[in-house]
Design a protein around this motif. Structure first.
Motif, PDB file in Angstrom:
ATOM      1  N   LYS A  33       0.835  -1.198   0.000  1.00 21.11           N
ATOM      2  CA  LYS A  33       0.000   0.000   0.000  1.00 21.11           C
ATOM      3  C   LYS A  33       0.870   1.248   0.000  1.00 21.11           C
ATOM      4  CE  LYS A  33      -1.463   1.873   3.617  1.00 21.11           C
ATOM      5  NZ  LYS A  33      -2.035   2.193   4.950  1.00 21.11           N
ATOM      6  N   ASN A  34       1.906   1.249   0.836  1.00 16.66           N
ATOM      7  CA  ASN A  34       2.818   2.389   0.875  1.00 16.66           C
ATOM      8  C   ASN A  34       3.516   2.598  -0.464  1.00 16.66           C
ATOM      9  OD1 ASN A  34       2.196   2.689   3.591  1.00 16.66           O
ATOM     10  ND2 ASN A  34       3.991   1.565   4.296  1.00 16.66           N
ATOM     11  N   THR A  35       3.885   1.505  -1.105  1.00 14.81           N
ATOM     12  CA  THR A  35       4.576   1.614  -2.385  1.00 14.81           C
ATOM     13  C   THR A  35       3.683   2.243  -3.443  1.00 14.81           C
ATOM     14  OG1 THR A  35       5.840  -0.379  -1.841  1.00 14.81           O
ATOM     15  CG2 THR A  35       5.879   0.337  -4.128  1.00 14.81           C
ATOM     16  N   PHE A  36       2.428   1.800  -3.503  1.00 14.92           N
ATOM     17  CA  PHE A  36       1.508   2.385  -4.488  1.00 14.92           C
ATOM     18  C   PHE A  36       1.220   3.849  -4.166  1.00 14.92           C
ATOM     19  CE2 PHE A  36       0.349  -2.106  -5.377  1.00 14.92           C
ATOM     20  CZ  PHE A  36       0.531  -2.076  -6.752  1.00 14.92           C
ATOM     21  N   VAL A  37       1.097   4.174  -2.883  1.00 12.25           N
ATOM     22  CA  VAL A  37       0.869   5.573  -2.490  1.00 12.25           C
ATOM     23  C   VAL A  37       2.057   6.443  -2.896  1.00 12.25           C
ATOM     24  CG1 VAL A  37       0.654   7.111  -0.499  1.00 12.25           C
ATOM     25  CG2 VAL A  37      -0.718   5.032  -0.617  1.00 12.25           C
ATOM     26  N   MET A  38       3.244   5.892  -2.863  1.00 12.04           N
ATOM     27  CA  MET A  38       4.438   6.636  -3.237  1.00 12.04           C
ATOM     28  C   MET A  38       4.636   6.685  -4.750  1.00 12.04           C
ATOM     29  SD  MET A  38       8.416   5.891  -2.132  1.00 12.04           S
ATOM     30  CE  MET A  38       8.571   4.447  -3.196  1.00 12.04           C
ATOM     31  N   VAL A  39       4.388   5.559  -5.426  1.00 18.08           N
ATOM     32  CA  VAL A  39       4.752   5.431  -6.837  1.00 18.08           C
ATOM     33  C   VAL A  39       3.737   6.089  -7.765  1.00 18.08           C
ATOM     34  CG1 VAL A  39       5.075   3.770  -8.715  1.00 18.08           C
ATOM     35  CG2 VAL A  39       6.134   3.356  -6.492  1.00 18.08           C
TER      36      VAL A  39
ATOM     37  N   ASN B 101      10.585  11.701   6.208  1.00 14.89           N
ATOM     38  CA  ASN B 101       9.675  10.638   6.645  1.00 14.89           C
ATOM     39  C   ASN B 101       8.272  10.822   6.062  1.00 14.89           C
ATOM     40  OD1 ASN B 101       9.301   8.180   7.992  1.00 14.89           O
ATOM     41  ND2 ASN B 101       8.398   9.188   9.765  1.00 14.89           N
ATOM     42  N   THR B 102       8.221  11.446   4.888  1.00 11.34           N
ATOM     43  CA  THR B 102       6.985  11.542   4.112  1.00 11.34           C
ATOM     44  C   THR B 102       7.335  11.178   2.660  1.00 11.34           C
ATOM     45  OG1 THR B 102       7.226  13.848   3.411  1.00 11.34           O
ATOM     46  CG2 THR B 102       6.225  13.455   5.574  1.00 11.34           C
ATOM     47  N   TYR B 103       6.323  11.150   1.808  1.00 13.69           N
ATOM     48  CA  TYR B 103       6.567  10.852   0.398  1.00 13.69           C
ATOM     49  C   TYR B 103       6.727  12.105  -0.450  1.00 13.69           C
ATOM     50  CZ  TYR B 103       4.885   6.327   2.012  1.00 13.69           C
ATOM     51  OH  TYR B 103       4.719   5.162   2.715  1.00 13.69           O
ATOM     52  N   TRP B 104       6.718  13.288   0.189  1.00 18.63           N
ATOM     53  CA  TRP B 104       6.891  14.533  -0.554  1.00 18.63           C
ATOM     54  C   TRP B 104       8.250  14.651  -1.223  1.00 18.63           C
ATOM     55  CZ3 TRP B 104       3.191  17.472  -2.266  1.00 18.63           C
ATOM     56  CH2 TRP B 104       1.957  17.461  -1.613  1.00 18.63           C
TER      57      TRP B 104
ATOM     58  N   ASP C 214      13.341   1.676  -6.178  1.00 21.23           N
ATOM     59  CA  ASP C 214      14.262   2.592  -5.497  1.00 21.23           C
ATOM     60  C   ASP C 214      14.476   2.161  -4.050  1.00 21.23           C
ATOM     61  OD1 ASP C 214      15.843   4.652  -4.712  1.00 21.23           O
ATOM     62  OD2 ASP C 214      14.417   6.251  -5.172  1.00 21.23           O
ATOM     63  N   PHE C 215      15.718   1.937  -3.712  1.00 17.95           N
ATOM     64  CA  PHE C 215      16.072   1.581  -2.338  1.00 17.95           C
ATOM     65  C   PHE C 215      16.834   2.709  -1.645  1.00 17.95           C
ATOM     66  CE2 PHE C 215      19.145  -0.140   0.723  1.00 17.95           C
ATOM     67  CZ  PHE C 215      18.301  -0.829   1.576  1.00 17.95           C
ATOM     68  N   PHE C 216      17.762   3.326  -2.378  1.00 16.86           N
ATOM     69  CA  PHE C 216      18.642   4.322  -1.763  1.00 16.86           C
ATOM     70  C   PHE C 216      17.866   5.542  -1.282  1.00 16.86           C
ATOM     71  CE2 PHE C 216      21.599   7.955  -2.193  1.00 16.86           C
ATOM     72  CZ  PHE C 216      22.518   7.580  -1.228  1.00 16.86           C
ATOM     73  N   ASN C 217      17.036   6.133  -2.152  1.00 14.87           N
ATOM     74  CA  ASN C 217      16.314   7.350  -1.773  1.00 14.87           C
ATOM     75  C   ASN C 217      15.285   7.083  -0.682  1.00 14.87           C
ATOM     76  OD1 ASN C 217      17.240   9.596  -3.651  1.00 14.87           O
ATOM     77  ND2 ASN C 217      16.772   7.976  -5.115  1.00 14.87           N
ATOM     78  N   THR C 218      14.604   5.953  -0.768  1.00 14.14           N
ATOM     79  CA  THR C 218      13.636   5.633   0.280  1.00 14.14           C
ATOM     80  C   THR C 218      14.326   5.412   1.614  1.00 14.14           C
ATOM     81  OG1 THR C 218      13.730   3.310  -0.428  1.00 14.14           O
ATOM     82  CG2 THR C 218      11.923   4.657  -1.284  1.00 14.14           C
ATOM     83  N   LEU C 219      15.508   4.834   1.591  1.00 13.56           N
ATOM     84  CA  LEU C 219      16.265   4.631   2.823  1.00 13.56           C
ATOM     85  C   LEU C 219      16.689   5.961   3.439  1.00 13.56           C
ATOM     86  CD1 LEU C 219      17.622   2.522   4.718  1.00 13.56           C
ATOM     87  CD2 LEU C 219      19.639   2.674   3.258  1.00 13.56           C
ATOM     88  N   ILE C 220      16.985   6.945   2.591  1.00 17.26           N
ATOM     89  CA  ILE C 220      17.425   8.253   3.072  1.00 17.26           C
ATOM     90  C   ILE C 220      16.262   9.054   3.651  1.00 17.26           C
ATOM     91  CG2 ILE C 220      18.357  10.497   2.351  1.00 17.26           C
ATOM     92  CD1 ILE C 220      20.475   8.332   2.537  1.00 17.26           C
TER      93      ILE C 220
ATOM     94  N   SER D  19      10.310   5.711   9.223  1.00 17.09           N
ATOM     95  CA  SER D  19       9.285   4.972   9.953  1.00 17.09           C
ATOM     96  C   SER D  19       8.984   3.652   9.248  1.00 17.09           C
ATOM     97  CB  SER D  19       8.008   5.812  10.057  1.00 17.09           C
ATOM     98  OG  SER D  19       6.960   5.057  10.633  1.00 17.09           O
ATOM     99  N   VAL D  20       9.001   2.568  10.000  1.00 11.15           N
ATOM    100  CA  VAL D  20       8.738   1.254   9.413  1.00 11.15           C
ATOM    101  C   VAL D  20       7.320   1.189   8.852  1.00 11.15           C
ATOM    102  CG1 VAL D  20       8.651  -1.226   9.881  1.00 11.15           C
ATOM    103  CG2 VAL D  20      10.372   0.187  11.001  1.00 11.15           C
ATOM    104  N   LYS D  21       6.397   1.903   9.468  1.00  5.77           N
ATOM    105  CA  LYS D  21       5.009   1.888   8.990  1.00  5.77           C
ATOM    106  C   LYS D  21       4.856   2.530   7.623  1.00  5.77           C
ATOM    107  CE  LYS D  21       2.857   1.860  13.565  1.00  5.77           C
ATOM    108  NZ  LYS D  21       1.923   2.566  14.487  1.00  5.77           N
ATOM    109  N   LYS D  22       5.852   3.312   7.189  1.00  4.32           N
ATOM    110  CA  LYS D  22       5.797   3.979   5.887  1.00  4.32           C
ATOM    111  C   LYS D  22       6.747   3.347   4.875  1.00  4.32           C
ATOM    112  CE  LYS D  22       4.450   8.468   7.792  1.00  4.32           C
ATOM    113  NZ  LYS D  22       4.774   9.912   7.889  1.00  4.32           N
TER     114      LYS D  22
END
Length: 276
Positions: free
Chosen positions: A70-76, A135-138, A208-214, A218-221
């Motif tokens: 769900k988080n991935t679709f909300v981000m992508v 810690n947001t998708y902005w 994308d792993f690097f940018n999301t890690l940076i 929050s694990v919930k996101k």
């Protein structure tokens, strides 16, 4: 001729098997036990066990992979839509309008292709930190909304240059404004380029792993990429059958999207638009 064709097909099949072998191995590893994955070189499992999918789907702690997806679709999805709209809009300006220092700005935009992500990640992090957007998708939405992807702009510009300008002139004569020409005339014609840009952006953001890690702490996101990584850190011994099962599920949306959109993808890459 037939002999040469047969040899070519055989070579293509062999190359295809080599390229897809990691995917094939991962598929069969989903049904193996952890001991079998680590202790056997056989491709096929001794028995097809589906429990890895259910155990892997439970995720880490109280957070299941349903949350990660769900988080991935909300981000992508917003990132892809904003990228396609903003980059096509900027490309429209470069391809169809004359303005001061146009060549300079276009060259400046192309030059940013040479910048590696590791160079701009620290300034971007500082900007988003000052704005309170960590810690947001902005951090993914805003660059997409402001067309910060010069590769897509360049690709769509090249496609637009193949669309006859006579179509624009005819629309202007009929009373269309520049925005109407963009939305009603050009967007339908450059659909293959838009699909190509959207597909590329979907794959890049999904994986994308690097940018999301940076940017996300929050694990919930967490998106799927970080969820898979989190599953490796929770136990002293990694349950590779669960990791393979969730990895297999995580790439299914990409495979499905590519097969449904491959017509537009291939057309957008291989052509430069209409010939006037």
């Amino acid at each position: 001729m037939k002999k040469h064709n047969a040899i070519a097909y055989i070579l293509l099949v062999l190359v295809g098997l080599v390229i897809t072998f990691p995917f094939i191995w991962m598929f069969f590893a989903c049904f193996k036990t952890n001991a079998e994955i680590l202790g056997s070189t056989k491709l096929l499992p001794s028995s097809f066990d589906l429990s890895a999918f259910s155990r892997g789907w439970n995720g880490v702690g109280n957070i299941t992979f349903a949350t990660y997806f769900k988080n991935t679709f909300v981000m992508v999805i917003p990132t892809v839509l904003l990228t396609v709209f903003s980059c096509s809009f900027v490309a429209y300006g470069f391809a169809r309008f004359r303005f001061p220092f146009k060549k300079f700005f276009f060259a400046l935009m192309i030059s940013t292709l040479m910048l590696p992500n590791s160079v701009i990640i620290i300034p971007r992090y500082l900007i988003f930190n000052k704005a309170g957007l960590l810690n947001t998708y902005w951090p993914f939405y805003l660059p997409a909304a402001f067309a910060c992807f010069p590769f897509f702009i360049f690709m769509i510009v090249q496609f637009l240059r193949g669309v006859p300008k006579e179509l624009d002139e005819a629309a202007y004569i009929d009373g269309c404004s520049s925005l109407k020409v963009y939305f009603q005339i050009l967007l339908p014609l450059i659909k293959p380029a838009l699909f190509s840009a959207g597909l590329f952006q979907f794959m890049w953001t999904w994986n994308d792993f690097f940018n999301t890690l940076i940017y996300i702490s929050s694990v919930k996101k967490f998106p799927v990429s970080l969820g898979l990584r989190a599953s490796l850190d929770t136990a002293a011994q990694v349950q590779w059958d669960k990791v393979m099962a969730m990895s297999m599920i995580s790439i299914l949306p990409l495979i499905i999207l590519f097969f449904f959109a491959q017509k537009y993808f291939v057309e957008g890459i291989s052509t430069t638009g209409l010939k006037g």
